[in-house]
Design a protein around this motif. Structure first.
Motif: not given
Length: 329
Positions: A81-84, A9-11, A69-79, A47-58
């Protein structure tokens, strides 16, 4: 194979990425469409921002052939402001919110696709990043010219409307003048194919607005009529994420009233068995109040969207034109 960055979850500092908010099976199809759209992008990244566990996305991404294509998965709340902010939403080149409600647009597109198998093929191509797509271009050479002039100004693009004062208008009247700052809405293989090739004065001389009439759309029952277009929501989301102005264009193209996409028999415009240049077919279309964007060959069953206007065809009974215009109920 998909390349997934292990940044937790590094910015994000670098922008220019495509940001997907949320996770569902639709996301896989969105990613496939974005991969096609990003083929010419240097260092493409999703970049995927989701509350779903990164392992599941991966796990869902594992094994997909997605080029560079490169991907980064961030676990967080899409709603949140901080996670966005962590996902650098402000620096993203496009944002796809999987919670977006597009059911009405899906229903409209599917209703049109049910009209005729050839129309289904045309709609599927327009909504995919493979083949012909919709682009917006401002061309000073057309300022002060008419919509009829614009239709005949591109050999490798099919004009379907204009943007005037920020408002898209599909299939305006042939005499509509393009004011300074107006954009053409065109279908082309790529944005670099919307090339101004000069107004075809030879074809324009055949324009006859006294022929204008409202025709009934060509209908044909087919086996896929009740089947929704494959991955329709994913296609719509991906297209609109790349250009938000497409939403209002799709609203019009698939509308139940006003100018929309449909089929008309070619014999309503030309004589079967007699060769004709597609530029002349375009003029006959404008004369009757329709923007011609493609051709259906009833013998082969093939649909050619945006064929070059200097090509010649020999229409046969049963062939049809893919057009944008108003149809008789």
């Amino acid at each position: 194979m998909a390349s997934i960055s292990k940044f937790g979850n590094r910015a994000l500092k670098r922008g220019g990425h495509s940001l997907i908010l949320g996770w569902s099976p639709v996301a896989i199809e969105v990613i496939k469409e974005l991969t096609i759209a990003n083929e010419n992008v240097r260092k493409p990244r999703i970049v995927v921002l989701s509350q779903t566990a990164p392992a599941e996305v991966e796990s869902a991404l594992a094994g997909l052939e997605l080029g560079r294509q490169k991907f980064q998965v961030i676990q967080g709340d899409p709603t949140s402001a901080k996670d966005l902010e962590v996902a650098n939403a402000a620096g993203a080149k496009s944002i796809i919110d999987l919670s977006s409600k597009l059911e009405y647009l899906e229903d409209l597109a599917n209703a049109h696709a049910a009209q005729h198998p050839a129309l289904r093929v045309a709609i599927e191509e327009i909504l995919s990043f493979e083949g012909e797509e919709i682009y917006f271009n401002e061309l000073p050479a057309l300022f002060g010219k008419t919509y009829a002039d614009a239709v005949l100004a591109f050999n490798t693009a099919s004009v379907i409307g204009l943007v005037i004062d920020g408002e898209p208008v599909l299939n305006p009247s042939a005499s509509q003048v393009l004011p300074r700052g107006a954009q053409v809405i065109a279908i082309a293989e790529d944005d670099d194919q919307v090339i101004y090739t000069g107004i075809r004065q030879d074809a324009l001389a055949k324009l006859d607005l006294s022929l204008a009439q409202t025709l009934p759309a060509l209908m044909q029952t087919h086996t896929d009529a009740a089947m929704p277009i494959d991955h329709l929501k994913a296609r719509l989301l991906a297209q609109i994420s790349e250009n938000s102005d497409l939403l209002s264009v799709f609203d019009g193209l698939f509308a139940a009233e006003g100018a929309s996409i449909g089929l008309l028999p070619v014999t309503a415009f030309a004589t079967a068995g007699q060769p004709i240049e597609l530029a002349d077919l375009a003029v006959l279309g404008i004369s009757k109040g329709y923007s011609v964007i493609g051709y259906f060959d009833s013998v082969t069953g093939g649909v050619a969207l945006n064929p070059p206007k200097n090509a010649r065809i020999t229409p046969e009974a049963g062939d049809a034109l893919v057009v944008v215009g108003t149809f008789k109920a």
